[in-house]
Design an enzyme around this catalytic site. Structure first.
Site, PDB file in Angstrom:
ATOM      1  N   SER A 131     -14.395  57.272  16.149  1.00 15.29           N
ATOM      2  CA  SER A 131     -14.815  57.353  17.555  1.00 15.29           C
ATOM      3  C   SER A 131     -15.089  58.762  18.077  1.00 15.29           C
ATOM      4  O   SER A 131     -15.556  58.897  19.208  1.00 15.29           O
ATOM      5  CB  SER A 131     -13.777  56.679  18.456  1.00 15.29           C
ATOM      6  OG  SER A 131     -13.904  55.283  18.387  1.00 15.29           O
ATOM      7  N   LYS A 157     -18.410  59.474  19.590  1.00 16.55           N
ATOM      8  CA  LYS A 157     -18.744  59.320  21.007  1.00 16.55           C
ATOM      9  C   LYS A 157     -18.915  60.666  21.723  1.00 16.55           C
ATOM     10  O   LYS A 157     -19.422  60.696  22.852  1.00 16.55           O
ATOM     11  CB  LYS A 157     -17.667  58.488  21.711  1.00 16.55           C
ATOM     12  CG  LYS A 157     -17.561  57.050  21.208  1.00 16.55           C
ATOM     13  CD  LYS A 157     -16.521  56.268  21.988  1.00 16.55           C
ATOM     14  CE  LYS A 157     -16.448  54.811  21.547  1.00 16.55           C
ATOM     15  NZ  LYS A 157     -15.620  54.633  20.345  1.00 16.55           N
ATOM     16  N   SER A 211     -12.050  54.962  24.972  1.00 14.43           N
ATOM     17  CA  SER A 211     -12.869  54.895  23.760  1.00 14.43           C
ATOM     18  C   SER A 211     -13.570  53.553  23.613  1.00 14.43           C
ATOM     19  O   SER A 211     -13.626  52.971  22.531  1.00 14.43           O
ATOM     20  CB  SER A 211     -12.017  55.179  22.513  1.00 14.43           C
ATOM     21  OG  SER A 211     -12.828  55.494  21.403  1.00 14.43           O
TER      22      SER A 211
END
Length: 387
Positions: free
Chosen positions: A60, A63, A120
């Site tokens: 993640s 991102k 997230s």
């Protein structure tokens, strides 16, 4: 061998009394991460690197690029924070870390940013990707273009949230540090969201309204006094990753750790790197409040132009150098001729330490200076001698 060298350096520092804070012992340099980078944000100086160029799955922390493109779109006025964006069926189908957006549900851009950076949310990431590029696939193309533009040479994205297990979705600790630095420098407002520990959002669907609590995945916000952000990541392929930002006494640091064995280890590893940085770094800053002398201008009846600094000068001192020995030299262009526009670069202030250049700040014109023609000079002469 590297650990022994660091330990020797730390021991010498302690014996000489040059360290402003207690220095961590050498064994703590066994950072339990497959790859790690410590970077000073204002200069991009790398203070520690372990397999920094290794291509690894980022999970993640992908991102961070998604956020960069969102904030870029905000700056370009392609979207606004208040704009409502609808969730597609595809976005709502994302697994992994999510905020449980339903198909057709609308949330503002600001709320979706909060869902991405705090909790997230994979679903929120796809919602914004589709809003900005039409499809996630096209948005990923933009992510890869931006990575190339930023010099992220070991990076290739396959999705916008890091959920994929594809071997073609990879980056490096150094590239993540580069991207994190650009994000917090270009769009510092992101840290207003990254520093939130917990907040509520409201789901409004056909079944009515419900409150959903966003909990930060970044435990460093509670565990490390100077933490400001930024983004965690985990998949079984990537293991535990973190890009951690912190700010103390004017020094902003970025610690990236990838492929840590567990969540606790990634936060400990990042904190160790940050402690090391703050133990050895001091920020030298010249606010440039002195006023340079006006400089001569050719081709204009205005014989002088006032100049000023484009901004302060900052240099991160990680070598325990004597900052009192830093020298500033004003160097102007040899031939400055009109026309001159406010903001034109006319010279630079160069900073050196023992003959080595540390950096410079541009010297700019503080006002316009028009070019004078023959008639202007003739009129000036007539006035001078007749009046």
């Amino acid at each position: 061998m590297k650990n022994k060298i660091f330990g020797l350096i730390m021991s010498v520092c302690l014996l000489l009394g040059v360290c402003s804070m207690p220095v961590k012992a050498a064994p703590e340099w066994n950072v339990d991460a497959e790859s790690a980078v410590l970077m000073e944000a204002s200069t991009g100086k790398v203070m520690y690197e372990k397999n920094g160029s290794a291509k690894l799955s980022p999970a993640s922390i992908t991102k961070i690029m998604t956020l960069y493109l969102i904030f870029e779109a905000l700056e370009n006025q392609e979207i606004t924070l208040e704009e409502s964006v609808a969730t597609s069926a595809y976005a709502s189908s994302m697994g992994g870390s999510q905020v449980f957006l339903e198909a057709g549900e609308e949330q503002t851009v600001e709320t979706l940013i909060q869902c991405i950076i705090i909790a997230s949310g994979n679903d929120a990431s796809v919602v914004m990707a589709e809003r900005l590029a039409g499809t996630e696939a096209e948005f990923v193309n933009r992510m890869n273009d931006k990575a190339m533009e930023l010099g992220m040479t070991n990076t290739h994205f396959e999705d916008c949230c890091g959920l994929t297990m594809s071997d073609d979705h990879h980056t490096s600790a150094m590239d993540v540090a580069i991207l994190s630095r650009r994000l917090i420098q270009d769009y510092p407002r992101v840290l207003d969201y990254a520093g939130i520990w917990m907040m509520d959002i409201t789901h409004v669907t056909a079944r009515g309204s419900s409150i959903f609590t966003l909990n930060s995945t970044n435990k460093l916000l509670k565990q490390y006094k100077w933490a400001t952000g930024l983004k965690t990541g985990f998949t079984s392929k990537a293991k535990f990753c973190l890009s951690a930002t912190a700010s103390k006494d004017g020094v902003e640091l970025i610690a990236v750790v990838m492929a840590c064995p567990d969540s606790k280890t990634r936060f400990k590893a990042a904190a160790t790197l940050l402690d090391y940085g703050y133990n050895i770094c001091r920020m030298y800053e010249d606010p440039n409040e002195d006023i340079p002398e006006p400089v001569s201008v050719y081709n204009s009846l205005h014989k002088k132009v006032e100049v000023g600094y484009a901004g302060p000068f900052r240099w991160v001192n990680c070598e325990q150098a004597d900052q009192s020995a830093i020298r500033k030299e004003i160097i102007m262009k040899e031939h400055i001729a009109a026309p001159i526009r406010e903001g034109d670069v006319l010279g630079e202030a160069v900073y050196t330490l023992k003959g080595e250049k540390l950096g410079s700040v541009e010297l700019i014109a503080l006002h316009d200076v028009p070019k004078s023609g023959f008639g202007d000079f003739l009129g000036f002469v007539i006035k001078k001698f007749l009046f």
